[in-house]
Design a protein around this motif. Sequence first.
Motif, mmCIF file in Angstrom:
data_model
loop_
_atom_site.group_PDB
_atom_site.id
_atom_site.type_symbol
_atom_site.label_atom_id
_atom_site.label_comp_id
_atom_site.label_asym_id
_atom_site.label_seq_id
_atom_site.Cartn_x
_atom_site.Cartn_y
_atom_site.Cartn_z
ATOM 1 N N SER A 27 -20.446 -15.965 -8.708
ATOM 2 C CA SER A 27 -20.790 -15.083 -7.666
ATOM 3 C C SER A 27 -20.749 -15.604 -6.472
ATOM 4 O O SER A 27 -21.243 -15.245 -5.170
ATOM 5 C CB SER A 27 -22.339 -14.801 -7.981
ATOM 6 N N VAL A 28 -19.635 -16.685 -6.306
ATOM 7 C CA VAL A 28 -19.427 -16.822 -4.928
ATOM 8 C C VAL A 28 -18.665 -16.068 -3.947
ATOM 9 O O VAL A 28 -17.911 -15.211 -4.417
ATOM 10 C CB VAL A 28 -18.490 -18.254 -4.871
ATOM 11 N N HIS A 29 -19.340 -15.927 -2.853
ATOM 12 C CA HIS A 29 -18.979 -14.889 -1.738
ATOM 13 C C HIS A 29 -17.887 -15.265 -0.991
ATOM 14 O O HIS A 29 -17.796 -16.504 -0.300
ATOM 15 C CB HIS A 29 -20.039 -14.501 -0.945
ATOM 16 N N VAL A 30 -16.810 -14.770 -1.267
ATOM 17 C CA VAL A 30 -15.451 -15.024 -0.270
ATOM 18 C C VAL A 30 -15.430 -14.313 0.899
ATOM 19 O O VAL A 30 -15.146 -12.979 0.754
ATOM 20 C CB VAL A 30 -14.063 -14.994 -1.327
ATOM 21 N N VAL A 31 -15.804 -14.899 2.116
ATOM 22 C CA VAL A 31 -15.689 -14.365 3.385
ATOM 23 C C VAL A 31 -14.301 -13.913 3.740
ATOM 24 O O VAL A 31 -14.082 -12.695 4.126
ATOM 25 C CB VAL A 31 -16.544 -15.138 4.173
ATOM 26 N N GLY A 32 -13.387 -14.786 3.659
ATOM 27 C CA GLY A 32 -12.028 -14.507 3.961
ATOM 28 C C GLY A 32 -11.287 -15.713 4.453
ATOM 29 O O GLY A 32 -11.673 -16.796 4.210
#
Length: 75
Positions: A27-32
């Motif tokens: 569930s790690v959020h990859v911002v960019g």
Amino acid sequence: MSKQLLHLVMGGRVKDPQGVDFVDPYSVHVVGVYPSYDEAVEAWRGQAQRTVDDAEMKYVVVHLHRLLEPDLPSA
């Protein structure tokens, strides 16, 4: 032409706010991915400020260029 230095901004809930051991790596959020450290820090700051009241949420800047080419000298 200067060398491209890529930076990844990502974050999520961590087990310990002092570390980067994520509770659920899926569930790690990859911002960019950003072409400069300054742009990555700006994106990181925006995400970190959104979650400032949640001590278990942590966003980080990862120096992808160091992972891709570990023998390059640090800039």
